[in-house]
Design a protein around this motif. Sequence first.
Motif, PDB file in Angstrom:
ATOM      1  N   GLY A   1       4.354   2.247   3.164  1.00 33.26           N
ATOM      2  CA  GLY A   1       4.587   2.961   2.160  1.00 33.26           C
ATOM      3  C   GLY A   1       4.385   4.639   2.181  1.00 33.26           C
ATOM      4  O   GLY A   1       3.539   4.825   3.255  1.00 33.26           O
ATOM      5  N   TYR A   2       5.083   5.556   1.556  1.00 33.69           N
ATOM      6  CA  TYR A   2       4.691   6.724   1.532  1.00 33.69           C
ATOM      7  C   TYR A   2       4.854   7.643   0.395  1.00 33.69           C
ATOM      8  O   TYR A   2       5.441   7.169  -0.627  1.00 33.69           O
ATOM      9  N   ALA A   3       4.283   8.691   0.248  1.00 31.01           N
ATOM     10  CA  ALA A   3       4.384   9.561  -0.867  1.00 31.01           C
ATOM     11  C   ALA A   3       4.665  11.087  -0.415  1.00 31.01           C
ATOM     12  O   ALA A   3       4.322  11.447   0.407  1.00 31.01           O
TER      13      ALA A   3
ATOM     14  N   MET B   1       0.842  -1.087   0.157  1.00 34.16           N
ATOM     15  CA  MET B   1       0.118   0.148  -0.040  1.00 34.16           C
ATOM     16  C   MET B   1       0.953   1.207   0.006  1.00 34.16           C
ATOM     17  O   MET B   1       1.880   1.167   0.733  1.00 34.16           O
ATOM     18  N   LEU B   2       0.222   2.293  -0.547  1.00 31.91           N
ATOM     19  CA  LEU B   2       1.227   3.530  -0.671  1.00 31.91           C
ATOM     20  C   LEU B   2       0.491   4.699   0.000  1.00 31.91           C
ATOM     21  O   LEU B   2      -0.679   4.839  -0.059  1.00 31.91           O
TER      22      LEU B   2
ATOM     23  N   ARG C   1      13.851  -2.632   1.910  1.00 30.01           N
ATOM     24  CA  ARG C   1      14.016  -2.623   0.494  1.00 30.01           C
ATOM     25  C   ARG C   1      12.610  -2.644  -0.253  1.00 30.01           C
ATOM     26  O   ARG C   1      12.089  -3.619  -0.111  1.00 30.01           O
ATOM     27  N   ALA C   2      12.015  -1.615  -0.458  1.00 29.46           N
ATOM     28  CA  ALA C   2      10.672  -1.577  -0.935  1.00 29.46           C
ATOM     29  C   ALA C   2      10.842  -2.146  -2.519  1.00 29.46           C
ATOM     30  O   ALA C   2      11.632  -2.007  -2.928  1.00 29.46           O
TER      31      ALA C   2
ATOM     32  N   VAL D   1       7.003   5.543  -2.502  1.00 28.66           N
ATOM     33  CA  VAL D   1       7.769   4.248  -2.257  1.00 28.66           C
ATOM     34  C   VAL D   1       6.926   3.264  -1.492  1.00 28.66           C
ATOM     35  O   VAL D   1       6.133   3.792  -0.728  1.00 28.66           O
ATOM     36  N   GLY D   2       6.840   1.950  -2.074  1.00 25.65           N
ATOM     37  CA  GLY D   2       6.174   1.202  -1.430  1.00 25.65           C
ATOM     38  C   GLY D   2       6.592   0.482  -0.134  1.00 25.65           C
ATOM     39  O   GLY D   2       7.389   0.849   0.649  1.00 25.65           O
TER      40      GLY D   2
END
Length: 618
Positions: free
Chosen positions: A567-569, A1-2, A526-527, A552-553
Amino acid sequence: MLKSISISLIALAAAPAVAQTTDSTPADDIVVTASGIAQPRDEVGQAITVIDAGAIERRQSVDIVDLLATTPGVRFNRTGSTGSVAGVSLRGAETTQTLVLIDGVKVNDPSGIGDGYDFGHLLTGNISRIEVLRGSNSVVHGSQAIGGVVSLMTAPPAAGFAASASADYGYSDTLSARADVSGTAGRVSGEIGGAYFRTDGISSAAVGTERDGYKNFAGNARLKVAFSDALSLDLRGYYINADLDYDSFFGAPADSPDVAKLDQYVGYAGLNLGLLDGRFTSRAAVTWLQNDRDYYFVRGTAPDYGYSGTNLRFEYQGVVAPSARAKLIFGYEHERPDYDFFGFGSTDSQRANVDSVYALGIVQPLTGLSLTGGIRHDDHSQFGGATTLGANANYSPNDGATNIRLSYGEGFKAPSLYQLYDAFSGNAALRPERSKSYDVGVDQSLADGRATISLTAFLRNTTDQINFDNATFTYGNIDRTRAKGVEATLALRPVDALNVTASYSYIDARDRSGRPLFDGKRLPRRAEHAVSLSADYDWSFGLSTGATVTLVGDSFDNAANSVRLDGYALAGVRASLPIGQNLELYGRVDNLFDADYATAAGFGTYGRAAYGGVRVSF
């Protein structure tokens, strides 16, 4: 999920010949990391990304890792505030398996547990070019180039006289300033620069409330003297002095008064000789790295423990070019890494000697086809020998509009002196880590060069990977890992004023050791998925605006995959406006939407932060 990323004398140094360009050969089309000499990119079968001076200036990033994070195949983690320990993984390899060069000098720390390089202290202030080579390449670069190579370069001297300076200020009382002067007079050219950074920072511990401040001074200098058209002397130096407040990582991260100080010296002195109208060139050089790290439980007291790593290297490289379509590169290297430790009532000092020979052939048997192959042998005073092979090909059927790339590379990483000789956990019987890396890729230029698409698929198997063995409480060659994936980049320039770049990478990096608790699990931090999109537009009245979005996941923080990192944006915006010919105003906002995220469990990251500054150049 992001989800919604004491000033001392500078050591003399120089690097292997950095690519020289002409008006018809843009700097972006020349790379040096693939073979150790300047080559047109369309002769190289390996995956290489170039971040040039223009991109570094436009992005306004302070940390090198923030620039690298937008490169396909790159994953990073940082343990808190600016200056905190930061590691870079290429294509899912360990962060200790990334080889790092500054102006051609290896700067991986011989006193580190795994000889890794801490990117936390490496800021962009006086870096003008970055090349990222992805894939094993020990034939050219020796130990540690299992995941790939990150090569950083300072600016070459100007043809006449040039000077520039910049300063910006922003969130958390952060000040960043840099200046440099360079020029050429007859057969002598030189450059000197310095960069200063200071911030109150953030709490490195995610649960903390105390800010962890940081100071960093970096200086660089170079001098080149051409005694004749054939003979020249290169001297270069790079120096970093850093002072970091950090939160204890013994147990769960929490506020603490700990302090870390660093002095890093990088030096190179080399002679370059060209004979037979340039068909035979030689380079002989001595390089020096010294990395001194001291740690304090309380500021103002004597250091409680510390490490010093040094590496003295001698390098010889010869290049024979019997024709325009063939080159033979060969060389010899000797290095002596040293490791010293003090603290907790004990001291330790260890060293090793490594002798290496290599040869690399580059031929173009047909128009549009370039073939490269090589072999290297390293002899280590502790574990004996390691032989590596490598080969790659680049074929273009249409004068560079299409490039088809194939690459096979072997890598190895020598055990660190700590892993070999530490009194409590060392294992003198360790073998080097080994890898085999495979690439296939295609680069396609469209619309008269206004669009470029690149796709690469890769696979890497690593054996004899060193890890701590909980059964024996020593280090052992107990791990096997596999990484496979896809990298894609897109560059668009639909009109002269608009530049768009995008990258995507999928990395499936997993444990293949056979150990029940870990086999088949994803390697930590390590996404699998990462996407980056940047766009910059130059308005008719001089204003430039831009934005970067990075997604990034999910990943895991530990080898057992029991601690998840969501994950993030991240989004950032920037702008710059020239005032006359010599002055420019600029500013940026990082983490525009104030995303809450982590790259290492328990450690804090920056929220929304704004900065503004001014540049001058002459």
